[in-house]
Write a protein that holds these residues in place. Structure first.
Motif, mmCIF file in Angstrom:
data_model
loop_
_atom_site.group_PDB
_atom_site.id
_atom_site.type_symbol
_atom_site.label_atom_id
_atom_site.label_comp_id
_atom_site.label_asym_id
_atom_site.label_seq_id
_atom_site.Cartn_x
_atom_site.Cartn_y
_atom_site.Cartn_z
ATOM 1 N N VAL A 110 0.704 -1.289 0.170
ATOM 2 C CA VAL A 110 -0.068 -0.026 -0.124
ATOM 3 C C VAL A 110 0.864 1.215 -0.048
ATOM 4 C CG1 VAL A 110 -1.601 1.449 1.569
ATOM 5 C CG2 VAL A 110 -2.031 -1.177 1.019
ATOM 6 N N LEU A 111 1.940 1.212 0.532
ATOM 7 C CA LEU A 111 2.902 2.442 0.845
ATOM 8 C C LEU A 111 3.760 2.433 -0.512
ATOM 9 C CD1 LEU A 111 3.979 2.217 4.472
ATOM 10 C CD2 LEU A 111 2.780 3.865 3.237
ATOM 11 N N VAL A 112 4.195 1.760 -1.155
ATOM 12 C CA VAL A 112 4.828 1.684 -2.496
ATOM 13 C C VAL A 112 4.625 3.176 -3.277
ATOM 14 C CG1 VAL A 112 5.554 0.828 -4.614
ATOM 15 C CG2 VAL A 112 5.932 -0.398 -2.391
ATOM 16 N N PRO A 113 2.931 3.199 -3.695
ATOM 17 C CA PRO A 113 2.724 4.329 -4.637
ATOM 18 C C PRO A 113 3.066 5.753 -3.851
ATOM 19 C CG PRO A 113 0.965 2.749 -4.403
ATOM 20 C CD PRO A 113 1.983 2.449 -3.465
ATOM 21 N N SER A 114 2.910 5.740 -2.500
ATOM 22 C CA SER A 114 3.113 6.729 -1.798
ATOM 23 C C SER A 114 4.810 7.156 -1.603
ATOM 24 C CB SER A 114 2.813 6.753 -0.016
ATOM 25 O OG SER A 114 1.599 6.634 -0.165
ATOM 26 N N PHE A 115 5.719 5.924 -1.671
ATOM 27 C CA PHE A 115 6.786 6.207 -1.715
ATOM 28 C C PHE A 115 7.404 6.708 -2.978
ATOM 29 C CE2 PHE A 115 7.619 2.327 1.563
ATOM 30 C CZ PHE A 115 7.469 3.405 2.592
ATOM 31 N N ALA A 116 6.915 6.138 -4.012
ATOM 32 C CA ALA A 116 7.138 6.716 -5.318
ATOM 33 C C ALA A 116 6.760 7.938 -5.570
ATOM 34 C CB ALA A 116 6.440 5.772 -6.426
ATOM 35 N N LEU A 117 5.513 8.676 -5.256
ATOM 36 C CA LEU A 117 5.356 9.878 -4.978
ATOM 37 C C LEU A 117 6.288 10.726 -4.434
ATOM 38 C CD1 LEU A 117 3.334 12.183 -5.971
ATOM 39 C CD2 LEU A 117 2.140 11.632 -3.956
ATOM 40 N N VAL A 118 6.819 10.390 -3.411
ATOM 41 C CA VAL A 118 7.705 11.349 -2.577
ATOM 42 C C VAL A 118 8.963 11.437 -3.381
ATOM 43 C CG1 VAL A 118 8.996 11.148 -0.444
ATOM 44 C CG2 VAL A 118 6.514 10.794 -0.282
ATOM 45 N N THR A 119 9.339 10.316 -4.160
ATOM 46 C CA THR A 119 10.635 10.345 -4.770
ATOM 47 C C THR A 119 10.492 11.339 -5.803
ATOM 48 O OG1 THR A 119 11.235 7.934 -4.227
ATOM 49 C CG2 THR A 119 12.039 8.740 -6.100
ATOM 50 N N VAL A 120 9.127 11.486 -6.729
ATOM 51 C CA VAL A 120 9.063 12.349 -7.681
ATOM 52 C C VAL A 120 9.145 13.586 -7.161
ATOM 53 C CG1 VAL A 120 7.368 12.905 -9.398
ATOM 54 C CG2 VAL A 120 8.039 10.766 -9.062
ATOM 55 N N VAL A 121 8.301 13.973 -5.947
ATOM 56 C CA VAL A 121 8.289 15.245 -5.573
ATOM 57 C C VAL A 121 9.886 15.704 -5.035
ATOM 58 C CG1 VAL A 121 7.412 16.797 -3.581
ATOM 59 C CG2 VAL A 121 5.988 15.042 -4.806
ATOM 60 N N ARG A 122 10.549 14.665 -4.425
ATOM 61 C CA ARG A 122 11.985 15.043 -3.805
ATOM 62 C C ARG A 122 12.640 15.490 -5.069
ATOM 63 N NH1 ARG A 122 13.488 10.144 -2.064
ATOM 64 N NH2 ARG A 122 12.403 10.677 -0.002
ATOM 65 N N PHE A 123 12.590 14.700 -6.298
ATOM 66 C CA PHE A 123 13.511 15.084 -7.615
ATOM 67 C C PHE A 123 12.973 16.608 -8.193
ATOM 68 C CE2 PHE A 123 13.476 15.292 -12.120
ATOM 69 C CZ PHE A 123 14.824 15.246 -12.521
ATOM 70 N N THR A 124 11.794 16.678 -8.134
ATOM 71 C CA THR A 124 11.475 18.036 -8.522
ATOM 72 C C THR A 124 11.926 19.075 -7.448
ATOM 73 O OG1 THR A 124 9.378 17.019 -9.375
ATOM 74 C CG2 THR A 124 9.427 19.315 -9.095
ATOM 75 N N LEU A 125 11.891 19.021 -6.340
ATOM 76 C CA LEU A 125 12.483 20.095 -5.650
ATOM 77 C C LEU A 125 13.749 20.126 -5.526
ATOM 78 C CD1 LEU A 125 11.665 22.074 -2.963
ATOM 79 C CD2 LEU A 125 12.370 19.811 -1.659
ATOM 80 N N LEU A 126 14.571 19.117 -5.541
ATOM 81 C CA LEU A 126 15.950 19.136 -5.842
ATOM 82 C C LEU A 126 16.432 19.800 -7.080
ATOM 83 C CD1 LEU A 126 17.255 15.843 -4.511
ATOM 84 C CD2 LEU A 126 17.709 17.847 -3.529
ATOM 85 N N ARG A 127 15.786 19.459 -8.185
ATOM 86 C CA ARG A 127 15.903 20.039 -9.391
ATOM 87 C C ARG A 127 15.756 21.837 -9.360
ATOM 88 N NH1 ARG A 127 14.607 20.981 -14.629
ATOM 89 N NH2 ARG A 127 16.276 20.357 -16.134
ATOM 90 N N LEU A 128 14.706 22.169 -8.583
ATOM 91 C CA LEU A 128 14.523 23.454 -8.460
ATOM 92 C C LEU A 128 15.588 24.290 -7.381
ATOM 93 C CD1 LEU A 128 10.505 23.625 -7.766
ATOM 94 C CD2 LEU A 128 11.848 24.406 -9.896
ATOM 95 N N VAL A 129 15.966 23.608 -6.836
ATOM 96 C CA VAL A 129 17.183 24.062 -5.756
ATOM 97 C C VAL A 129 18.568 23.983 -6.433
ATOM 98 C CG1 VAL A 129 18.405 23.735 -3.806
ATOM 99 C CG2 VAL A 129 15.816 23.518 -3.643
ATOM 100 N N VAL A 130 18.627 22.901 -7.075
ATOM 101 C CA VAL A 130 19.899 22.766 -7.707
ATOM 102 C C VAL A 130 20.090 23.382 -9.014
ATOM 103 C CG1 VAL A 130 21.604 20.960 -8.605
ATOM 104 C CG2 VAL A 130 20.403 20.460 -6.511
ATOM 105 N N VAL A 131 19.297 23.417 -9.628
ATOM 106 C CA VAL A 131 19.726 24.068 -11.151
ATOM 107 C C VAL A 131 18.151 25.220 -11.475
ATOM 108 C CG1 VAL A 131 20.777 22.281 -12.258
ATOM 109 C CG2 VAL A 131 18.076 22.278 -12.616
ATOM 110 N N GLY A 132 17.817 25.645 -10.446
ATOM 111 C CA GLY A 132 16.862 26.703 -10.435
ATOM 112 C C GLY A 132 15.633 26.514 -11.542
ATOM 113 N N GLY A 133 15.437 25.061 -11.773
ATOM 114 C CA GLY A 133 14.337 24.593 -12.628
ATOM 115 C C GLY A 133 14.455 24.534 -14.190
ATOM 116 N N HIS A 134 15.753 25.188 -14.287
ATOM 117 C CA HIS A 134 16.178 25.329 -15.830
ATOM 118 C C HIS A 134 17.167 24.268 -16.147
ATOM 119 C CE1 HIS A 134 13.428 28.732 -15.791
ATOM 120 N NE2 HIS A 134 14.184 29.293 -14.747
ATOM 121 N N PRO A 135 17.231 23.876 -17.215
ATOM 122 C CA PRO A 135 18.341 22.922 -17.810
ATOM 123 C C PRO A 135 19.352 24.019 -17.995
ATOM 124 C CG PRO A 135 16.563 22.341 -19.148
ATOM 125 C CD PRO A 135 16.116 23.780 -18.006
ATOM 126 N N ARG A 136 20.775 23.428 -17.534
ATOM 127 C CA ARG A 136 21.992 24.271 -17.926
ATOM 128 C C ARG A 136 22.557 24.137 -19.151
ATOM 129 N NH1 ARG A 136 25.917 21.575 -14.535
ATOM 130 N NH2 ARG A 136 24.434 20.064 -14.382
#
Length: 147
Positions: free
Chosen positions: A121-147
């Motif tokens: 039951v938790l696997v979809p929640s874990f996957a969603l968290v992973t996608v959101v973490r990637f998105t947040l890191l992408r915003l922090v690390v590259v400002g949401g724009h590809p280099r």
């Protein structure tokens, strides 16, 4: 060298290769993180309550996932490890609330369910968290724009 008058393809755009590489590493790290968190949760659930197992598995995976993304997905970024981990830490609180809510809701309706069923039951929640973490890191690390 490009022929005169040749059309531009999507792969000719600046940043496309970076985004493709990031998406590839994200997929590898995301699958590994989701599987790792599920296995860790399932293992911990055999001797600890759901919220403790969730806290421990999410904590371990958050650190490992953030560092893997920082080193592999966003390699070469000027963002320091501390900044990336602080951003992930903010998400950790939200992720813990979402995944804990999912497991508690499931336990409410299936109080005798096995740890394996909880994990499924938790696997979809874990996957969603992973996608959101990637998105947040992408915003922090590259400002949401590809280099």
């Amino acid at each position: 060298m490009r022929r005169p008058g040749a059309r531009h393809s999507a792969s000719d755009r600046p940043g496309h290769a970076t985004l493709t590489r990031q998406a590839g590493w994200f997929a590898v790290i995301g699958v590994a993180s989701t599987a790792g968190q599920a296995l860790l949760y399932w293992g911990l659930r055999h001797w600890s309550p759901p919220l403790v197992a969730n806290l421990a598995s999410l904590g371990v995976v958050t650190v490992l996932n953030t560092e893997a993304n920082r080193r592999l997905t966003f390699r070469g970024s000027p963002v320091r490890a501390v900044q990336a981990h602080l951003a992930a830490g903010v998400l950790f609180v939200l992720a813990y609330l979402v995944t804990s809510g999912a497991v508690l809701l499931f336990r409410h309706y299936r109080p005798t369910a096995s740890p394996a069923r909880e994990t499924l039951v938790l696997v979809p929640s874990f996957a969603l968290v992973t996608v959101v973490r990637f998105t947040l890191l992408r915003l922090v690390v590259v400002g949401g724009h590809p280099r």
